[in-house]
Motif scaffolding. Sequence first.
Motif, PDB file in Angstrom:
ATOM      1  N   PHE A 171       0.837  -1.199   0.000  1.00  0.00           N
ATOM      2  CA  PHE A 171       0.000   0.000   0.000  1.00  0.00           C
ATOM      3  C   PHE A 171       0.871   1.249   0.000  1.00  0.00           C
ATOM      4  O   PHE A 171       1.976   1.252   0.544  1.00  0.00           O
ATOM      5  CB  PHE A 171      -0.907   0.047   1.238  1.00  0.00           C
ATOM      6  N   ASP A 172       0.348   2.317  -0.587  1.00  0.00           N
ATOM      7  CA  ASP A 172       1.029   3.606  -0.525  1.00  0.00           C
ATOM      8  C   ASP A 172       1.026   4.116   0.906  1.00  0.00           C
ATOM      9  O   ASP A 172       0.051   3.926   1.641  1.00  0.00           O
ATOM     10  CB  ASP A 172       0.336   4.641  -1.415  1.00  0.00           C
ATOM     11  N   PHE A 173       2.108   4.799   1.272  1.00  0.00           N
ATOM     12  CA  PHE A 173       2.213   5.365   2.622  1.00  0.00           C
ATOM     13  C   PHE A 173       1.219   6.508   2.817  1.00  0.00           C
ATOM     14  O   PHE A 173       0.468   6.537   3.782  1.00  0.00           O
ATOM     15  CB  PHE A 173       3.648   5.837   2.867  1.00  0.00           C
ATOM     16  N   VAL A 174       1.187   7.441   1.888  1.00  0.00           N
ATOM     17  CA  VAL A 174       0.338   8.626   2.030  1.00  0.00           C
ATOM     18  C   VAL A 174      -1.027   8.357   1.421  1.00  0.00           C
ATOM     19  O   VAL A 174      -1.138   7.853   0.305  1.00  0.00           O
ATOM     20  CB  VAL A 174       0.996   9.850   1.360  1.00  0.00           C
ATOM     21  N   ASP A 175      -2.066   8.707   2.175  1.00  0.00           N
ATOM     22  CA  ASP A 175      -3.450   8.567   1.739  1.00  0.00           C
ATOM     23  C   ASP A 175      -4.112   9.926   1.914  1.00  0.00           C
ATOM     24  O   ASP A 175      -4.585  10.267   3.000  1.00  0.00           O
ATOM     25  CB  ASP A 175      -4.142   7.491   2.575  1.00  0.00           C
ATOM     26  N   THR A 176      -4.123  10.720   0.850  1.00  0.00           N
ATOM     27  CA  THR A 176      -4.632  12.092   0.965  1.00  0.00           C
ATOM     28  C   THR A 176      -6.121  12.131   1.303  1.00  0.00           C
ATOM     29  O   THR A 176      -6.563  13.052   1.991  1.00  0.00           O
ATOM     30  CB  THR A 176      -4.356  12.899  -0.318  1.00  0.00           C
ATOM     31  N   ALA A 177      -6.890  11.151   0.856  1.00  0.00           N
ATOM     32  CA  ALA A 177      -8.311  11.108   1.212  1.00  0.00           C
ATOM     33  C   ALA A 177      -8.468  10.906   2.714  1.00  0.00           C
ATOM     34  O   ALA A 177      -9.314  11.548   3.353  1.00  0.00           O
ATOM     35  CB  ALA A 177      -9.026  10.013   0.428  1.00  0.00           C
ATOM     36  N   ARG A 178      -7.655  10.048   3.278  1.00  0.00           N
ATOM     37  CA  ARG A 178      -7.692   9.814   4.739  1.00  0.00           C
ATOM     38  C   ARG A 178      -7.269  11.070   5.484  1.00  0.00           C
ATOM     39  O   ARG A 178      -7.855  11.417   6.509  1.00  0.00           O
ATOM     40  CB  ARG A 178      -6.777   8.637   5.092  1.00  0.00           C
ATOM     41  N   GLU A 179      -6.255  11.761   4.989  1.00  0.00           N
ATOM     42  CA  GLU A 179      -5.819  13.004   5.625  1.00  0.00           C
ATOM     43  C   GLU A 179      -6.963  14.014   5.672  1.00  0.00           C
ATOM     44  O   GLU A 179      -7.173  14.685   6.685  1.00  0.00           O
ATOM     45  CB  GLU A 179      -4.620  13.598   4.884  1.00  0.00           C
TER      46      GLU A 179
END
Length: 96
Positions: free
Chosen positions: A47-55
């Motif tokens: 999985f990608d580390f950064v999840d902008t939707a989650r942020e």
Amino acid sequence: MPEPAEDPFIRQMREQISDNDRALVGAINKRLELVARLKTYKESRGFDFVDTAREELMLQDLLRANRGPLSSEGLSVLYAEVLALTKREVAPEETA
């Protein structure tokens, strides 16, 4: 006129502020530890580390929970800095 450091109220407020600052540092360090663990787990599963939707969801949750006196704008700025700091500390090679 007495020096500010001699005033009992000022001394008490400064002590409480210092206690609060130490608690903030502790909370940030705990956040970094948790994010590092999550990063390791996500990487092990591709999985990608950064999840902008989650942020964005996290920010919206914090904005709803905020009762002030921190303004919504101030909270948004603070949280953006916390996220940027987290990425720099946990994944410095990915933010370079």
